[in-house]
Design an enzyme around this catalytic site. Structure first.
Site, PDB file in Angstrom:
ATOM      1  N   TYR A  94       4.908   2.115  24.138  1.00 30.52           N
ATOM      2  CA  TYR A  94       4.597   2.414  22.726  1.00 30.52           C
ATOM      3  C   TYR A  94       3.104   2.710  22.658  1.00 30.52           C
ATOM      4  O   TYR A  94       2.485   3.090  23.659  1.00 30.52           O
ATOM      5  CB  TYR A  94       5.036   1.167  21.916  1.00 30.52           C
ATOM      6  CG  TYR A  94       4.901   1.268  20.429  1.00 30.52           C
ATOM      7  CD1 TYR A  94       5.622   2.206  19.701  1.00 30.52           C
ATOM      8  CD2 TYR A  94       4.046   0.408  19.728  1.00 30.52           C
ATOM      9  CE1 TYR A  94       5.496   2.283  18.320  1.00 30.52           C
ATOM     10  CE2 TYR A  94       3.922   0.483  18.347  1.00 30.52           C
ATOM     11  CZ  TYR A  94       4.649   1.428  17.648  1.00 30.52           C
ATOM     12  OH  TYR A  94       4.523   1.510  16.294  1.00 30.52           O
TER      13      TYR A  94
ATOM     14  N   LYS B 151       9.823   3.867  19.709  1.00 32.88           N
ATOM     15  CA  LYS B 151      10.091   3.066  18.501  1.00 32.88           C
ATOM     16  C   LYS B 151      11.438   2.352  18.657  1.00 32.88           C
ATOM     17  O   LYS B 151      11.585   1.196  18.275  1.00 32.88           O
ATOM     18  CB  LYS B 151      10.135   3.970  17.261  1.00 32.88           C
ATOM     19  CG  LYS B 151       8.796   4.628  16.916  1.00 32.88           C
ATOM     20  CD  LYS B 151       8.055   3.888  15.834  1.00 32.88           C
ATOM     21  CE  LYS B 151       6.644   4.437  15.653  1.00 32.88           C
ATOM     22  NZ  LYS B 151       5.797   3.647  14.769  1.00 32.88           N
TER      23      LYS B 151
ATOM     24  N   GLU C  33       9.711   9.498  11.054  1.00 33.41           N
ATOM     25  CA  GLU C  33       8.506   9.131  11.805  1.00 33.41           C
ATOM     26  C   GLU C  33       7.631  10.354  12.044  1.00 33.41           C
ATOM     27  O   GLU C  33       8.117  11.385  12.526  1.00 33.41           O
ATOM     28  CB  GLU C  33       8.928   8.528  13.154  1.00 33.41           C
ATOM     29  CG  GLU C  33       7.810   7.911  13.946  1.00 33.41           C
ATOM     30  CD  GLU C  33       7.230   6.668  13.277  1.00 33.41           C
ATOM     31  OE1 GLU C  33       7.998   5.816  12.807  1.00 33.41           O
ATOM     32  OE2 GLU C  33       5.991   6.555  13.225  1.00 33.41           O
TER      33      GLU C  33
ATOM     34  N   ASN D 201      -4.348   5.697  15.628  1.00 35.12           N
ATOM     35  CA  ASN D 201      -3.882   5.605  17.014  1.00 35.12           C
ATOM     36  C   ASN D 201      -4.003   6.975  17.683  1.00 35.12           C
ATOM     37  O   ASN D 201      -3.983   7.984  16.987  1.00 35.12           O
ATOM     38  CB  ASN D 201      -2.393   5.189  17.035  1.00 35.12           C
ATOM     39  CG  ASN D 201      -2.200   3.840  16.390  1.00 35.12           C
ATOM     40  OD1 ASN D 201      -2.939   2.914  16.628  1.00 35.12           O
ATOM     41  ND2 ASN D 201      -1.172   3.732  15.542  1.00 35.12           N
TER      42      ASN D 201
ATOM     43  N   ASN E 121      -0.124  -2.889  13.069  1.00 36.14           N
ATOM     44  CA  ASN E 121       0.708  -1.749  13.457  1.00 36.14           C
ATOM     45  C   ASN E 121       2.072  -1.920  12.822  1.00 36.14           C
ATOM     46  O   ASN E 121       2.602  -3.040  12.771  1.00 36.14           O
ATOM     47  CB  ASN E 121       0.815  -1.696  14.990  1.00 36.14           C
ATOM     48  CG  ASN E 121       1.483  -0.420  15.459  1.00 36.14           C
ATOM     49  OD1 ASN E 121       2.659  -0.200  15.204  1.00 36.14           O
ATOM     50  ND2 ASN E 121       0.728   0.423  16.136  1.00 36.14           N
TER      51      ASN E 121
HETATM   52  N1  LIG Z   1      -1.546   1.358  12.599  1.00 34.71           N
HETATM   53  C1  LIG Z   1      -0.424   1.891  12.200  1.00 34.71           C
HETATM   54  O1  LIG Z   1       0.604   1.217  12.092  1.00 34.71           O
HETATM   55  C2  LIG Z   1      -0.380   3.345  11.842  1.00 34.71           C
HETATM   56  C3  LIG Z   1       0.736   3.843  11.178  1.00 34.71           C
HETATM   57  C4  LIG Z   1       0.785   5.192  10.836  1.00 34.71           C
HETATM   58  C5  LIG Z   1      -0.267   6.021  11.184  1.00 34.71           C
HETATM   59  N2  LIG Z   1      -1.318   5.501  11.866  1.00 34.71           N
HETATM   60  C6  LIG Z   1      -2.425   6.352  12.271  1.00 34.71           C
HETATM   61  O2  LIG Z   1      -3.082   6.856  11.127  1.00 34.71           O
HETATM   62  C7  LIG Z   1      -3.630   8.113  11.431  1.00 34.71           C
HETATM   63  C8  LIG Z   1      -3.312   9.065  10.307  1.00 34.71           C
HETATM   64  O3  LIG Z   1      -1.938   9.338  10.257  1.00 34.71           O
HETATM   65  P1  LIG Z   1      -1.349  10.392   9.189  1.00 34.71           P
HETATM   66  O4  LIG Z   1       0.063  10.608   9.506  1.00 34.71           O
HETATM   67  O5  LIG Z   1      -1.679   9.961   7.810  1.00 34.71           O
HETATM   68  O6  LIG Z   1      -2.206  11.671   9.608  1.00 34.71           O
HETATM   69  P2  LIG Z   1      -2.607  12.958   8.777  1.00 34.71           P
HETATM   70  O7  LIG Z   1      -3.104  13.960   9.772  1.00 34.71           O
HETATM   71  O8  LIG Z   1      -1.503  13.334   7.864  1.00 34.71           O
HETATM   72  O9  LIG Z   1      -3.823  12.474   7.851  1.00 34.71           O
HETATM   73  C9  LIG Z   1      -5.147  12.374   8.275  1.00 34.71           C
HETATM   74  C10 LIG Z   1      -6.034  12.329   7.045  1.00 34.71           C
HETATM   75  O10 LIG Z   1      -7.369  12.082   7.469  1.00 34.71           O
HETATM   76  C11 LIG Z   1      -8.248  12.919   6.743  1.00 34.71           C
HETATM   77  N3  LIG Z   1      -9.488  13.122   7.494  1.00 34.71           N
HETATM   78  C12 LIG Z   1      -9.725  14.008   8.496  1.00 34.71           C
HETATM   79  N4  LIG Z   1     -11.018  13.927   8.886  1.00 34.71           N
HETATM   80  C13 LIG Z   1     -11.605  12.973   8.126  1.00 34.71           C
HETATM   81  C14 LIG Z   1     -12.910  12.462   8.043  1.00 34.71           C
HETATM   82  N5  LIG Z   1     -13.869  12.907   8.849  1.00 34.71           N
HETATM   83  N6  LIG Z   1     -13.156  11.487   7.143  1.00 34.71           N
HETATM   84  C15 LIG Z   1     -12.175  11.027   6.326  1.00 34.71           C
HETATM   85  N7  LIG Z   1     -10.917  11.495   6.353  1.00 34.71           N
HETATM   86  C16 LIG Z   1     -10.629  12.452   7.237  1.00 34.71           C
HETATM   87  C17 LIG Z   1      -7.460  14.194   6.533  1.00 34.71           C
HETATM   88  O11 LIG Z   1      -7.994  14.931   5.453  1.00 34.71           O
HETATM   89  C18 LIG Z   1      -6.073  13.623   6.240  1.00 34.71           C
HETATM   90  O12 LIG Z   1      -6.002  13.315   4.868  1.00 34.71           O
HETATM   91  C19 LIG Z   1      -3.075   8.506  12.794  1.00 34.71           C
HETATM   92  O13 LIG Z   1      -4.062   8.315  13.789  1.00 34.71           O
HETATM   93  C20 LIG Z   1      -1.958   7.551  13.034  1.00 34.71           C
HETATM   94  O14 LIG Z   1      -1.824   7.218  14.399  1.00 34.71           O
HETATM   95  C21 LIG Z   1      -1.409   4.197  12.182  1.00 34.71           C
HETATM   96  O1  LIG Z   2       3.035   4.773  16.433  1.00 39.15           O
HETATM   97  C1  LIG Z   2       2.307   3.843  16.073  1.00 39.15           C
HETATM   98  O2  LIG Z   2       1.765   3.072  16.870  1.00 39.15           O
HETATM   99  C2  LIG Z   2       2.083   3.564  14.622  1.00 39.15           C
HETATM  100  C3  LIG Z   2       2.272   4.718  13.739  1.00 39.15           C
HETATM  101  O3  LIG Z   2       3.607   4.978  13.450  1.00 39.15           O
HETATM  102  C4  LIG Z   2       1.527   5.956  14.112  1.00 39.15           C
HETATM  103  O4  LIG Z   2       2.027   7.020  13.783  1.00 39.15           O
HETATM  104  O5  LIG Z   2       0.445   5.860  14.682  1.00 39.15           O
HETATM  105 MG   LIG Z   3       4.033   7.025  13.188  1.00 41.92          MG
END
Ligand SMILES: NC(=O)c1ccc[n+]([C@@H]2O[C@H](COP(=O)([O-])OP(=O)(O)OC[C@H]3O[C@@H](n4cnc5c(N)ncnc54)[C@H](O)[C@@H]3O)[C@@H](O)[C@H]2O)c1
Ligand SMILES: O=C(O)C[C@H](O)C(=O)O
Ligand SMILES: [Mg+2]
Length: 548
Positions: free
Chosen positions: A87, A149, A214, A388, A433
Site C-alpha cells: 500500500y 486497498k 478511489e 502521498n 490515512n
Molecule cells: N492521507 C490520506 O488518507 C489521503 C487520502 C486521499 C488523498 N490523499 C493525498 O492528498 C493529495 C491530494 O489528493 P486529491 O485527490 O485531492 O488531488 P487533486 O489533484 O485532485 O487536488 C490537489 C489540489 O491541490 C491544489 N494545489 C496544487 N498546488 C498547490 C499549491 N502549491 N498550494 C496549494 N494547493 C495546491 C490543486 O489546486 C488541487 O486543488 C494526494 O497526494 C493524495 O495522495 C491522502
Molecule cells: O492511498 C492512500 O494511501 C490514501 C489515499 O487514498 C490517497 O489517494 O493517497
Molecule cells: Mg486515494
C-alpha cells in the site's frame, strides 16, 4: 493440478499427507509437510533479505498469485511491516511499472470498448478507480491501487479475498508497455453514461455489493458521488474516507492540546477531492459539537496553487467553476483573506491552529516560516502533511517537531519513523490515512446490508477511530491507534457504523432483536471477520463442496 494452480485453494507444502492422497497430489509436491507458521517464517525471511521495497512488493505479488491464504495471513500477522509495501507509499511506484512488470491479470477492466456489453466477471465487485494526477496519470496501471486497498479490506477489515474485486474504469496512457485501451479517454456525457452503465450492471448482478470509488479526478469524483450516494451502496474513499480519518485526527489532536474541536481553525492546502472532503467532514464534526455551519466554515481557508480562496477581489475566480462543478459561488470562499493570498501570509493573517496538507505537490509546501509563525501564537500547532506518497508530504515530521521546538502535533498520510530531537526527546508521528476507515465502513455496509452510507454513519466511523485509541497511545501524544492494531480499529469502526445505521433505520438487514446490545453486535461483527487459515479440502468429484 488445478488445485495447486488456484491461489484461493493452493496451500503449497502445507497440504497434509491425507489431503495429498485424497486430491491425488502425492508426488506432485516435495515430501515435506509444512505448517502455515513455517511457511510464514520462510516468506518473511526472504522479504527481509531484500532491501528494495518495489522488489519486496513483487515478491508479495508473486505469493498473492500462488497462495492467497498465506499472503493474507502474513498481512494480518505483520500489518505494520507489510502495509507500506503493498500500500502507501510503495504501491504508487509499483503502478508506475505496472505494464513493464505485468505477469498475471487480477481484477476487472471496464473501458470504452465494453460499453453496451459489460464483461461478466464471476465475483462481486468492491473497488473502482480512474486516473488522478498524484503520480502522473496512471491510466489502467492504476489497477495496483485497488488491489492494495483490497488487500487491506482482507487484512484490516476481515472481508474474505474471494468476495472483493478491483476494477479500473476507462484508461489512456502513452507508454510502450501500456495495458489499457489506447484511444481517446471518454469525457462529458459519454463518460457519465459509461459509469452509469457500470453501476447499473454491477448492482443488478450483485444487489448487495458495496462500491468504493478511489482516486477519481476531482471534477468527476464530486458529481459522481452526489449522483450515486443516495441511490447506491457506495462511497468515495478520497472524499469521505479521508474526511473521516482526518476528522478523527483533529478530534484527537484537539484533545492532546487540551482544547475542543470548535477552538480550532484550519489552513487547507489543496482543493481537490481530498482537501474538500476533509474540510466538509471537519465542518460536520464542528456542527455536531454545537457550532453553526456558517461559523464552522469561517474557520477554514482553503488554498490552491493560486493561493487562498478568499474575498472575491482577486484574480482567483471561482475555483468550483474552474473545476466544472457548476455551483454559483465557491462555498469555501473565506472573506477574512484576500483572494489569492499566499499560504505564508494566510498563516500570519488568519492564524490557523492546524495545517492540512492535501496538495499532492513535491515536498516543501509547509515551510519553516509557516510552522514557526504558528508556534509563536499557538501552544500546540497541529501539522498534518497528508499527501502521498512520501515525496509529496508537505513537510516531514522531523521538520515540524524541530520548527516548533517539539510542540507540534503531527500526523502524516504516508508512514514516517519516530523522530528524536537533539535534546533527546522522541516523538511518534501518527499516520493519518484513510486505511483506518474504509475497511471498517466497507465491512459494516456489507454485513449490515445498508441501503446507503449516510453522513451519520461517516461521523460514527470517525468517532470510532478516536474511541479505538488505548490510554497509552493517548499518553504518548499520538492522534491515531498503532497500525499493528488496525484490525481492532476496523472492528470498532464497523460496530459504530452498524449501530448508527440501525438507529437511522437505513434498510439494514439486522434487527434490534438479533443484536440487543453492544456486546452482541461486537461478537456478531467479530464472527463475520475473515481470518486467513487453510481449510481441509476434499476431492470435489467425490463430494459436493461449496466455496469457503
Ligand atoms: N492521507 C490520506 O488518507 C489521503 C487520502 C486521499 C488523498 N490523499 C493525498 O492528498 C493529495 C491530494 O489528493 P486529491 O485527490 O485531492 O488531488 P487533486 O489533484 O485532485 O487536488 C490537489 C489540489 O491541490 C491544489 N494545489 C496544487 N498546488 C498547490 C499549491 N502549491 N498550494 C496549494 N494547493 C495546491 C490543486 O489546486 C488541487 O486543488 C494526494 O497526494 C493524495 O495522495 C491522502
Ligand atoms: O492511498 C492512500 O494511501 C490514501 C489515499 O487514498 C490517497 O489517494 O493517497
Ligand atoms: Mg486515494
Amino acid at each position: 493440478m488445478d488445485i495447486l494452480n488456484d491461489p484461493l485453494w493452493n496451500k503449497g507444502m502445507a497440504f497434509s499427507v491425507s489431503e495429498r492422497d485424497r486430491l491425488h497430489l502425492r508426488g506432485l509436491l516435495p515430501p515435506r509437510v509444512k505448517s502455515i507458521e513455517a511457511q510464514q517464517e520462510r516468506i518473511m525471511r526472504l522479504l527481509r533479505a531484500e532491501p528494495d521495497p518495489i522488489k519486496k512488493n513483487l515478491q508479495l505479488q508473486d505469493l498473492h498469485s500462488r497462495n492467497e491464504t498465506l499472503y493474507h495471513r502474513i498481512l494480518v500477522e505483520h500489518t505494520e511491516e507489510l502495509a507500506p509495501l503493498i500500500y502507501t507509499p510503495t504501491v504508487g511506484h509499483v503502478c508506475q511499472q505496472f505494464g513493464a512488470q505485468f505477469s498475471r491479470s487480477r481484477g476487472m477492466y471496464f473501458s470504452s470498448d465494453d460499453r453496451g456489453e459489460p464483461p461478466a466477471p464471476a465475483m462481486p465487485a468492491t473497488v473502482s478507480r480512474a486516473g488522478r494526477e498524484t503520480l502522473g496519470d496512471l491510466g489502467a496501471h492504476g489497477m495496483g491501487i485497488p488491489i492494495g486497498k483490497l488487500a487491506l479490506y482482507a487484512a484490516a477489515g476481515g472481508i474474505a479475498p474471494h468476495r472483493v474485486m478491483p476494477v479500473v474504469l476507462d484508461a489512456l496512457l502513452d507508454d510502450p508497455d501500456y495495458v489499457g485501451v489506447r484511444e481517446r479517454r471518454l469525457e462529458g456525457a459519454e463518460y457519465y453514461d459509461m459509469v452509469d452503465e457500470f453501476m447499473e450492471a454491477v448492482f443488478e448482478r450483485w444487489p448487495q455489493v458495496v462500491v468504493q470509488f478511489e482516486d477519481f479526478e476531482t471534477s468527476k469524483a464530486i458529481p459522481l458521488l452526489a449522483k450515486y450516494r443516495h441511490r447506491y451502496r457506495c462511497f468515495n474513499d478520497d472524499i469521505q474516507g479521508t474526511g473521516c480519518v482526518t476528522l478523527a485526527g483533529v478530534i484527537a489532536a484537539a484533545r492532546n492540546a487540551g482544547k475542543a474541536l470548535t477552538d480550532m481553525s484550519f489552513l487547507c492546502a489543496g482543493a481537490g477531492s481530498a482537501g474538500l472532503g476533509v474540510c466538509a467532514q471537519i465542518v460536520d464534526g464542528m456542527v455536531e459539537a454545537g457550532m453553526s455551519r456558517e461559523e464552522a466554515m469561517r474557520r477554514f481557508v482553503i488554498c490552491t496553487s493560486q493561493g487562498a480562496i478568499g474575498r472575491a477581489d482577486g484574480a482567483h475566480g471561482d475555483p468550483n467553476h474552474a473545476r466544472g462543478l457548476n455551483v454559483e459561488r465557491a462555498p469555501w470562499q473565506n472573506d477574512a483573506v484576500s483572494d489569492g493570498t499566499p499560504m505564508s501570509e494566510v498563516v500570519s493573517e488568519f492564524k490557523p491552529t492546524c495545517l492540512l496538507g492535501l496538495a499532492a505537490q513535491p515536498a516543501g509546501l509547509f515551510t519553516e516560516g509557516m510552522v514557526r509563525e504558528m508556534a509563536s501564537y499557538c501552544d500546540s500547532p497541529v501539522v498534518m502533511p497528508m499527501s502521498n506518497p512520501t515525496a509529496k508530504s508537505e513537510c516531514t515530521p522531523q521538520q515540524a517537531y524541530e520548527w516548533s521546538d517539539g510542540r507540534a502535533i503531527v500526523a502524516t498520510g504516508s508512514p514516517f519513523a519516530p523522530v528524536s530531537l537533539p535534546d533527546g526527546r522522541t516523538f511518534i508521528p501518527s499516520q493519518c490515512n484513510n486505511m483506518y476507515i474504509f475497511p471498517g465502513v466497507g465491512l459494516a455496509a456489507s454485513v449490515a446490508g445498508v441501503q446507503q452510507i449516510t453522513d451519520g454513519m461517516l461521523y460514527a466511523a470517525a468517532v470510532a477511530c478516536v474511541d479505538a485509541m488505548t490510554p497509552e497511545e493517548v499518553a504518548d501524544g499520538r492522534t491515531f491507534p498503532d497500525i499493528s492494531r488496525i484490525r481492532q480499529v476496523s472492528h470498532t469502526v464497523a460496530c459504530n457504523v452498524i449501530e448508527k445505521a440501525m438507529a437511522e433505520g437505513v434498510g439494514t438487514k439486522l434487527t434490534k432483536k438479533q443484536l440487543p446490545d453492544r456486546a452482541a453486535l461486537e461478537s456478531f461483527v467479530r464472527r463475520k471477520m475473515y481470518y486467513p487459515g487453510y481449510v481441509p479440502l476434499v476431492d470435489p468429484s467425490q463430494v459436493s463442496v461449496t466455496r469457503r
